[in-house]
Design a protein around this motif. Structure first.
Motif, PDB file in Angstrom:
ATOM      1  N   PRO A 236       0.824  -1.209   0.000  1.00  0.00           N
ATOM      2  CA  PRO A 236       0.000   0.000   0.000  1.00  0.00           C
ATOM      3  C   PRO A 236       0.855   1.253   0.000  1.00  0.00           C
ATOM      4  N   PRO A 237       0.440   2.306  -0.745  1.00  0.00           N
ATOM      5  CA  PRO A 237      -0.854   2.458  -1.417  1.00  0.00           C
ATOM      6  C   PRO A 237      -0.914   1.837  -2.796  1.00  0.00           C
ATOM      7  N   ALA A 261      -2.439   2.685  -8.243  1.00  0.00           N
ATOM      8  CA  ALA A 261      -2.307   3.367  -6.950  1.00  0.00           C
ATOM      9  C   ALA A 261      -3.621   4.054  -6.617  1.00  0.00           C
ATOM     10  N   LEU A 262      -4.029   3.963  -5.351  1.00  0.00           N
ATOM     11  CA  LEU A 262      -5.220   4.678  -4.896  1.00  0.00           C
ATOM     12  C   LEU A 262      -4.807   6.091  -4.494  1.00  0.00           C
ATOM     13  N   MET A 263      -5.421   7.065  -5.145  1.00  0.00           N
ATOM     14  CA  MET A 263      -5.083   8.464  -4.910  1.00  0.00           C
ATOM     15  C   MET A 263      -6.361   9.255  -4.623  1.00  0.00           C
ATOM     16  N   PRO A 264      -6.231  10.431  -3.995  1.00  0.00           N
ATOM     17  CA  PRO A 264      -7.424  11.230  -3.682  1.00  0.00           C
ATOM     18  C   PRO A 264      -8.076  11.827  -4.924  1.00  0.00           C
ATOM     19  N   GLY A 265      -7.413  11.801  -6.029  1.00  0.00           N
ATOM     20  CA  GLY A 265      -7.969  12.336  -7.270  1.00  0.00           C
ATOM     21  C   GLY A 265      -7.034  12.015  -8.412  1.00  0.00           C
ATOM     22  N   LEU A 266      -7.361  12.536  -9.595  1.00  0.00           N
ATOM     23  CA  LEU A 266      -6.496  12.314 -10.748  1.00  0.00           C
ATOM     24  C   LEU A 266      -5.171  13.037 -10.547  1.00  0.00           C
ATOM     25  N   ASP A 275       5.858  10.055  -4.814  1.00  0.00           N
ATOM     26  CA  ASP A 275       5.968  10.653  -3.481  1.00  0.00           C
ATOM     27  C   ASP A 275       5.047   9.951  -2.494  1.00  0.00           C
ATOM     28  N   ALA A 276       3.806   9.692  -2.923  1.00  0.00           N
ATOM     29  CA  ALA A 276       2.849   9.001  -2.048  1.00  0.00           C
ATOM     30  C   ALA A 276       3.326   7.587  -1.736  1.00  0.00           C
ATOM     31  N   GLU A 281       1.625   6.257   1.933  1.00  0.00           N
ATOM     32  CA  GLU A 281       0.315   6.798   2.286  1.00  0.00           C
ATOM     33  C   GLU A 281      -0.796   6.046   1.547  1.00  0.00           C
ATOM     34  N   GLU A 282      -1.797   5.665   2.266  1.00  0.00           N
ATOM     35  CA  GLU A 282      -2.990   5.028   1.699  1.00  0.00           C
ATOM     36  C   GLU A 282      -4.090   6.077   1.644  1.00  0.00           C
TER      37      GLU A 282
END
Length: 287
Positions: A236-237, A261-266, A275-276, A281-282
């Motif tokens: 993860p993520p 990857a699961l991201m808060p947006g595009l 970086d994530a 960071e998940e």
């Protein structure tokens, strides 16, 4: 709705190259008692003759359901992997010539249709009215007898699919019989049909080491920098999924795999995802 930011898709192809599976086929069919000479890449004429004799035995009309078929298949796979290119081409030509369509029977059947006593024949225009029964008989007689070899090999071991891939690759590479290459293509298309593939997650802690190694070695867009880099890509993520075929040994890895990857947006650039991933960071997708 979750937004999946596609990192990279690595398509290994549903029909991998012969080189990709040569070592797998050799490993799967070798025994601890094998002599050193059996693993060499050169072959004598006797090796080619052995392959021809084995396939003749398998496809013999007097040996359709022999209990020894599995052993013969394993011997054939092992012997073929030991052949050089000259012997491989000779074997492919033998398979096509001696186990292709039954041409004498087909010719005899066609001759029987064109008789003056057959009401379906228009002797003036030299045409024949074909019904469904006649078409079915022609179809059966036109089938190459080597088609029966493919399911026999598949039933013997999972190492058979890489060998069938090798056979088709060799037909194309060595300019062997094209009908045989086409028949292998049809068989392999069914073997790797979407319904036969299974989607599985690939993780650093839960997947076999051989699968992780295949994924790592197949990454050419963003080469791995270190073991921690590999761990972060499969943790993860990040998410990694692969399509696996039950017709291939585990060592072959997935036919296709994808990193997401699961991201808060595009995301606007690759750096944001890296970086994530570096921070582990998940994100909870909001878009």
């Amino acid at each position: 709705m979750q937004v999946l930011s596609l990192i990279r898709i690595r398509n290994l192809g549903l029909l991998p190259s012969r080189r990709h599976f040569t070592s797998i086929a050799n490993t799967s069919t070798s025994s601890p008692s094998s002599s050193p000479s059996s693993s060499t890449t050169t072959s004598s004429p006797s090796h080619g003759s052995s392959c021809e004799a084995l396939v003749d035995s398998l496809l013999s009309t007097n040996n359709p359901n022999s209990n020894n078929n599995n052993n013969i298949c394993l011997d054939l796979i092992s012997s073929y992997n030991d052949l050089d290119d000259v012997s491989r081409l000779a074997f492919l030509n033998h398979l096509s010539t001696h186990h292709g369509p039954d041409l004498p029977s087909l010719s005899k059947y066609l001759s029987s249709l064109y008789t003056t006593h057959n009401p379906k024949v228009d002797t003036d225009n030299q045409t024949l009215a074909i019904d469904s029964a006649t078409a079915s008989s022609l179809h059966e007689l036109s089938k190459p007898r080597y088609n029966a070899l493919f399911p026999l090999l598949n039933a013997s071991t999972t190492a058979s699919t890489p060998t069938l891939i090798n056979l088709r690759h060799d037909c194309l590479r060595l300019k062997g019989p094209r009908p045989l290459a086409d028949a292998l293509k049809d068989h392999l298309s069914k073997t790797f049909s979407p319904a036969s593939l299974t989607l599985r997650p690939i993780t650093y802690s839960g997947s076999p080491a051989s699968v992780i190694e295949k994924v790592a070695k197949s990454e050419s867009v963003h080469p791995l920098r270190s073991l921690p880099d590999l761990r972060s890509r499969l943790s993860p993520p990040m998410r990694c999924y692969g399509l696996f075929s039950g017709s291939l040994p585990v060592e072959a890895g997935p036919c296709v795999f994808v990193h997401v990857a699961l991201m808060p947006g595009l995301t606007g650039e690759m750096r944001e995802i890296e970086d994530a991933r570096g921070r582990g960071e998940e994100h909870e997708a909001t878009a």
